[in-house]
Design a protein around this motif. Structure first.
Motif, mmCIF file in Angstrom:
data_model
loop_
_atom_site.group_PDB
_atom_site.id
_atom_site.type_symbol
_atom_site.label_atom_id
_atom_site.label_comp_id
_atom_site.label_asym_id
_atom_site.label_seq_id
_atom_site.Cartn_x
_atom_site.Cartn_y
_atom_site.Cartn_z
ATOM 1 N N UNK A 166 -14.457 6.660 -2.134
ATOM 2 C CA UNK A 166 -13.201 5.927 -2.218
ATOM 3 C C UNK A 166 -12.114 6.904 -2.652
ATOM 4 N N UNK A 167 -10.875 6.537 -2.388
ATOM 5 C CA UNK A 167 -9.740 7.399 -2.724
ATOM 6 C C UNK A 167 -9.054 6.868 -3.979
ATOM 7 N N UNK A 168 -8.940 7.718 -4.965
ATOM 8 C CA UNK A 168 -8.340 7.335 -6.251
ATOM 9 C C UNK A 168 -6.838 7.123 -6.094
ATOM 10 N N UNK A 169 -6.328 5.923 -6.388
ATOM 11 C CA UNK A 169 -4.883 5.673 -6.219
ATOM 12 C C UNK A 169 -4.007 6.474 -7.171
ATOM 13 N N UNK A 170 -4.613 7.049 -8.221
ATOM 14 C CA UNK A 170 -3.837 7.866 -9.162
ATOM 15 C C UNK A 170 -3.618 9.283 -8.652
ATOM 16 N N UNK A 172 -3.815 5.647 -1.379
ATOM 17 C CA UNK A 172 -4.003 4.215 -1.120
ATOM 18 C C UNK A 172 -4.061 3.932 0.379
ATOM 19 N N UNK A 173 -3.213 4.631 1.141
ATOM 20 C CA UNK A 173 -3.211 4.449 2.588
ATOM 21 C C UNK A 173 -4.548 4.875 3.195
ATOM 22 N N UNK A 174 -5.067 6.013 2.756
ATOM 23 C CA UNK A 174 -6.348 6.477 3.272
ATOM 24 C C UNK A 174 -7.466 5.492 2.906
ATOM 25 N N UNK A 219 0.869 -1.182 0.000
ATOM 26 C CA UNK A 219 0.000 0.000 0.000
ATOM 27 C C UNK A 219 0.902 1.226 0.000
ATOM 28 N N UNK A 220 1.144 1.781 -1.175
ATOM 29 C CA UNK A 220 2.093 2.888 -1.342
ATOM 30 C C UNK A 220 1.343 4.148 -1.760
ATOM 31 N N UNK A 221 1.657 5.265 -1.120
ATOM 32 C CA UNK A 221 1.017 6.531 -1.441
ATOM 33 C C UNK A 221 -0.095 6.841 -0.465
#
Length: 260
Positions: free
Chosen positions: A171-175, A75-77, A70-72
């Motif tokens: 949701x949180x966008x991983x980008x 993604x963590x949130x 889980x990087x960034x």
């Protein structure tokens, strides 16, 4: 004549109320976490490989780990929201919770135990109103406080201090690299049209735009530019560049023009 103090009633965590976990996402700042002294019962959330270092420097603080994959921060949130369900997320560099209003005899700095209770009360008020995202003032200046309208039902929340309740479409966008607070505020406006912001309080944070560890490891102008264009592609022209450059930290600092 004897004057009796009214019964304050049950705690918001009792009965039908929800208990919100206070979680501090942190990355490579094991020796510089401030927020655990600003609010009681806070939980550190770090990568599994950093657990020992955080435990060594933060005695007595609960630590929950996520996989190193889980990087960034986005993604963590997202991992935190999925894991804890009802959560208040605070950055690791917060000094204290500050009162914006000036109540007679009340100290400006809120004590850690009261800060925790304020989070619980705010979260439960948000839930009762039907909101899924809650937060506090984005400005520390008393002049920005409207005493006739202390609760805002529209707008955005800051990344350093905001909460998410279960049952939403969020949701949180991983980008998203640097602007996950803009993403979640815009997505919340799109799906739910309601936010809960108690502007009586402000979480006082140190300036960490350039700082070892944390989001500074990923934040740069190229990332800010990419985030801006991604937000514009998804949400349209409600995402604007800040017109006033005087107080902007970088050329891609944004503002939101929500239509409601």
């Amino acid at each position: 004549m004897e004057v009796k103090t009214p019964n304050p009633g049950p705690s918001p965590c009792e009965g039908k109320g929800i208990e919100v976990k206070v979680v501090i996402p942190s990355h490579k700042r094991w020796d510089r976490v401030l927020t655990t002294m600003a609010v009681d019962n806070a939980i550190l959330c770090v990568a599994e490989s950093q657990r020992e270092l955080y435990a060594k420097c933060n005695k007595g603080v609960e630590i929950v780990t996520h996989p190193d994959s889980v990087v960034g921060l986005a993604r963590k949130r997202d991992w935190i929201v999925q894991h804890f369900k009802n959560v208040m997320m605070l950055d690791d560099d917060i000094d204290h919770l500050k009162r914006i209003y000036t109540g007679k005899g009340e100290p400006m700095i809120v004590e850690p135990d009261e800060a925790y209770e304020i989070i619980q009360l705010t979260a439960n008020a948000a839930k009762a109103a039907g909101a899924y995202v809650f937060g506090f003032s984005s400005s520390p200046a008393p002049i920005s406080f409207d005493s006739f309208n202390p609760i805002k039902l529209s707008g955005y929340v800051t990344g350093c201090a905001h909460g998410v309740l279960e049952g939403s479409k969020l949701w949180y966008n991983p980008d998203i690299i640097c602007n996950e607070d803009y993403w979640i505020s815009l997505l919340n406006a799109h799906h739910h049209r309601l936010i809960w912001k108690d502007t009586r309080y402000y979480w006082s944070q140190k300036d960490t735009f350039v700082n070892r560890g944390g989001l500074a490891e990923f934040r740069n102008l190229d990332a800010e530019e990419k985030d801006f264009h991604l937000l514009r592609r998804v949400f349209g022209d409600v995402v604007e560049l800040r017109k006033s450059k005087q107080n902007a930290k970088h050329p891609f600092q944004k503002t939101l023009k929500l239509p409601f």
